[in-house]
Motif scaffolding. Sequence first.
Motif, PDB file in Angstrom:
ATOM      1  N   PHE A   1       0.832  -1.207   0.000  1.00  0.00           N
ATOM      2  CA  PHE A   1       0.000   0.000   0.000  1.00  0.00           C
ATOM      3  C   PHE A   1       0.867   1.258   0.000  1.00  0.00           C
ATOM      4  O   PHE A   1       0.538   2.249  -0.669  1.00  0.00           O
ATOM      5  N   TRP A   2       1.976   1.238   0.731  1.00  0.00           N
ATOM      6  CA  TRP A   2       2.886   2.383   0.694  1.00  0.00           C
ATOM      7  C   TRP A   2       3.483   2.538  -0.708  1.00  0.00           C
ATOM      8  O   TRP A   2       3.630   3.665  -1.202  1.00  0.00           O
ATOM      9  N   ALA A   3       3.819   1.419  -1.325  1.00  0.00           N
ATOM     10  CA  ALA A   3       4.351   1.467  -2.692  1.00  0.00           C
ATOM     11  C   ALA A   3       3.318   2.028  -3.656  1.00  0.00           C
ATOM     12  O   ALA A   3       3.640   2.841  -4.537  1.00  0.00           O
ATOM     13  N   LEU A   4       2.070   1.625  -3.506  1.00  0.00           N
ATOM     14  CA  LEU A   4       1.002   2.150  -4.367  1.00  0.00           C
ATOM     15  C   LEU A   4       0.805   3.639  -4.130  1.00  0.00           C
ATOM     16  O   LEU A   4       0.432   4.374  -5.053  1.00  0.00           O
ATOM     17  N   GLY A   5       1.057   4.096  -2.914  1.00  0.00           N
ATOM     18  CA  GLY A   5       0.984   5.531  -2.649  1.00  0.00           C
ATOM     19  C   GLY A   5       2.032   6.302  -3.433  1.00  0.00           C
ATOM     20  O   GLY A   5       1.752   7.357  -4.014  1.00  0.00           O
ATOM     21  N   PHE A   6       3.266   5.771  -3.472  1.00  0.00           N
ATOM     22  CA  PHE A   6       4.322   6.398  -4.272  1.00  0.00           C
ATOM     23  C   PHE A   6       3.933   6.405  -5.748  1.00  0.00           C
ATOM     24  O   PHE A   6       4.059   7.437  -6.435  1.00  0.00           O
ATOM     25  N   ALA A   7       3.470   5.269  -6.244  1.00  0.00           N
ATOM     26  CA  ALA A   7       3.083   5.183  -7.656  1.00  0.00           C
ATOM     27  C   ALA A   7       1.907   6.106  -7.949  1.00  0.00           C
ATOM     28  O   ALA A   7       1.849   6.742  -9.014  1.00  0.00           O
ATOM     29  N   GLY A   8       0.958   6.182  -7.017  1.00  0.00           N
ATOM     30  CA  GLY A   8      -0.182   7.078  -7.197  1.00  0.00           C
ATOM     31  C   GLY A   8       0.242   8.528  -7.267  1.00  0.00           C
ATOM     32  O   GLY A   8      -0.325   9.319  -8.037  1.00  0.00           O
ATOM     33  N   THR A   9       1.236   8.889  -6.479  1.00  0.00           N
ATOM     34  CA  THR A   9       1.750  10.261  -6.515  1.00  0.00           C
ATOM     35  C   THR A   9       2.331  10.589  -7.887  1.00  0.00           C
ATOM     36  O   THR A   9       2.029  11.626  -8.482  1.00  0.00           O
ATOM     37  N   ARG A  10       3.152   9.696  -8.382  1.00  0.00           N
ATOM     38  CA  ARG A  10       3.774   9.911  -9.702  1.00  0.00           C
ATOM     39  C   ARG A  10       2.709  10.013 -10.789  1.00  0.00           C
ATOM     40  O   ARG A  10       2.759  10.891 -11.645  1.00  0.00           O
TER      41      ARG A  10
END
Length: 306
Positions: A33-42
């Motif tokens: 979920f933290w990784a998806l947050g980074f990807a979502g930001t980009r």
Amino acid sequence: MDQRTSGAGALSKTNDRAPALLGVVCGLAAALFWALGFAGTRHGLKVGFTPVDLLVHRYVWSGLVFLPLVLRAGAKDLCGIGWGRGLVLMVLGGPVMSLISYTGFLFVPLGHGSVIQPSCATLGGLLLAALVLKEHVSASRLIGALVIVGGLGVIGAESIGHIGADGVQGDLIFVLTGFMFAGFGTALRHWRVSAVSAALVINVLSLLLLPIYVATVGLAHIAAIGPTENAIQALAQGVLAGPAALYLFAVSVQRLGVARAAVFPACVPALTVLTGAVLLGEPPTLLQTAGLLTVLCGFYLAQRQR
């Protein structure tokens, strides 16, 4: 040993494994979920959101959900944390840090921010643990820190050689936010504040910034991007990377202990690079891959007790 004794032993082992398995599943889910947050930001920056827009999605929805809990626990002293400490935590680990971090993705690819920020958080955590908390830092952790620095040097070389001044600026932004998060973690331990209480307070305090956003930026721009993209950011930032990841990681710590659960945040860089390649079409370069692998080795050494 009779069958009843043997059966009881097998049942006991099964019961012991169940909490550990749940802890592993929750820890991996939190890291994802933290990784998806980074990807979502980009992704959000690519489709037209500004860092401030993303900040609204990150904190407003969870802040509204957590507001009744904070009011019930006591708004006067912010769940026992206090307004002064609450504001410090909001700067180091809340919207101020997040806004700076989001800005970094305007300058460098996903593989840079997702590796540099957690790495510098680990380095800063080791440094502050020794200087502020007076904790002993083992030889293994010192070696791990040096290996992490080597991995960061590989990634930094890509910025200098291939991206230019913007790349160096973006990398330095993530160095700053990594050390800010290290300060956040150190403050939690020094003040003996639980991560859950801090998350409640930070999200609720962040609601104070919403009127400023509405008055200065307005809602027209964020609405013009469309309901689908706003829903993606509300899910990625406001749910998955925020309260959901925190809750799952807290369960992991409870089931596995702090030392074993610390493995899962170290998985975030690799998972972010993977999700970026699959969801955003941003495969890592050779230098990013080399830097990531080096950093992961450093994480492993830095988390060992000996």
